[in-house]
Motif scaffolding. Structure first.
Motif, PDB file in Angstrom:
ATOM      1  N   MET A 202     -21.594  -2.432  22.034  1.00 32.05           N
ATOM      2  CA  MET A 202     -22.639  -3.325  22.543  1.00 32.05           C
ATOM      3  C   MET A 202     -22.075  -4.709  22.871  1.00 32.05           C
ATOM      4  SD  MET A 202     -25.537  -1.646  22.541  1.00 32.05           S
ATOM      5  CE  MET A 202     -26.851  -2.870  22.533  1.00 32.05           C
TER       6      MET A 202
ATOM      7  N   LEU B  60     -22.597  -7.218  15.176  1.00 31.54           N
ATOM      8  CA  LEU B  60     -21.795  -6.618  14.106  1.00 31.54           C
ATOM      9  C   LEU B  60     -22.526  -5.440  13.451  1.00 31.54           C
ATOM     10  CD1 LEU B  60     -20.718 -10.094  12.757  1.00 31.54           C
ATOM     11  CD2 LEU B  60     -19.138  -8.362  13.667  1.00 31.54           C
TER      12      LEU B  60
ATOM     13  N   ASP C 162     -12.678  -9.910  17.444  1.00 30.75           N
ATOM     14  CA  ASP C 162     -13.043  -8.619  16.859  1.00 30.75           C
ATOM     15  C   ASP C 162     -11.864  -8.195  16.000  1.00 30.75           C
ATOM     16  OD1 ASP C 162     -15.157  -6.103  17.785  1.00 30.75           O
ATOM     17  OD2 ASP C 162     -13.319  -5.550  16.716  1.00 30.75           O
TER      18      ASP C 162
END
Ligand code: NAD
Length: 293
Positions: A12, A65, A31
């Motif tokens: 996403m 997350l 990330d």
């Protein structure tokens, strides 16, 4: 142009970050996955090796997350690195209590924060047509809306902090119940000799009409775009419905609500997930209930 730190560049987050870049914002991402960081750089963003480095110099932080625990850990780092007055937008789907706790910490430290979970899935993230359900003060919502705009088609202020998450899990609990109901009706109709299309034509124009029937029909045929026509490929995976129902059941317990059908739906999707069908679209519950999956 706003400088935005984007934390969590998964299925996403990456397409959402790409839409922010496409709207001429400067995106600084982090990330844990080096592949995800590389993909952001390939899309014109700047990737960093830590939350703190990505957040330094950003006006806005957006996060996408997997869980409430991870959101707490990440925001502990965000709070240390962010400049005073930074706007923080957590779009992860997490429990209401954690959303409220992290937001209260943000406020206490002089930041503003909204919870802004989404529906619309990976397709909506790529197309920039997500629906955002936003919890936070009116001022924080007003500041967040233009940032969310390139990523979404519908942005609704649901009330104070945590109310975005509340709207998301209430909606998905209702969706699970209605999908199971529609599936049970088709399965019973089939056993009674009723043709799927015939039952669809009746129910779609009668009091049984609902989104699970007319937009996401769990039998192949009546709604050509529904995952049932594509061997129940998600769509919206059973594993994600299972996660959201777990959050809904936590919320039910936390306020002592009475949700017997929500509990039953949560049990059905937990059993389907645990049986190894987490990757099947959630409308595949029709086959599971019929004993065909
Ligand atoms: P994902 O697993 O693809 O992405 C999560 C990303 O977060 C991963 O790339 C992971 O490496 C990263 N990450 C984990 N811990 C981190 C940390 N400490 N610091 C930085 N990065 C970290 O998951 P997703 O499908 O993108 O879902 C993200 C959120 O969106 C979830 O809360 C999910 O429930 C919600 N959501 C997903 C969908 C969907 O269809 N996939 C739809 C609606 C809502």
């Amino acid at each position: 142009m706003t400088t935005i730190a984007f934390i969590g560049l998964g299925n996403m987050g990456l397409p959402m970050a790409k839409n922010l870049i496409g709207a001429n914002h400067s995106v600084r991402g982090f990330d844990l996955s080096s592949d995800a960081r590389g993909a952001l750089e390939g899309a014109g963003g700047a990737a960093f090796d830590s939350v703190a480095d990505a957040v330094t110099g950003a006006d806005v932080v957006v996060s996408m997350l997997p869980s409430g625990k991870i959101v707490e850990v990440v925001y502990a780092d965000v709070f240390k690195a962010a400049a005073a007055g930074t706007l923080m937008i957590d779009s992860s789907t997490i429990d209401v209590a954690t959303a409220r706790k992290v937001s209260a910490e943000a406020t206490a430290k002089g930041f503003s924060m909204v919870d802004a979970p989404v529906s619309g899935g990976v397709g909506g993230a790529a197309a920039g047509t997500l629906a955002f359900m936003v919890g936070g003060t009116a001022d924080a919502f007003a500041a967040a809306e233009p940032i969310l705009d390139p990523m979404g088609a519908k942005i609704v202020h649901c009330g104070d902090s945590g109310n975005g998450q509340a709207a998301k899990i209430c909606n998905n609990m209702l969706l699970a119940i209605s999908m199971i109901g529609v599936s049970e009706a088709f399965n019973l109709g089939r056993k009674l000799g009723l043709d799927d299309q015939t039952f669809y034509d009746v129910a779609a124009n009668a009091s049984g009409q609902c989104w699970s029937l007319t937009s996401y029909c769990p039998v192949p045929g009546p709604v050509p775009t529904s995952p049932a026509n594509n061997d129940y490929q998600p769509g919206f995976a059973t594993a994600l419905m299972h996660k959201d129902l777990g959050l809904a059941m936590e919320a039910v317990a936390s306020v002592d609500a009475n949700s017997p059908l929500g509990k039953h739906a949560a049990d059905i999707y937990a059993e389907m997930n645990d049986a190894g069908h987490g990757g099947v679209d959630f409308s595949g519950v029709l086959k599971r209930l019929a004993g065909d999956l």
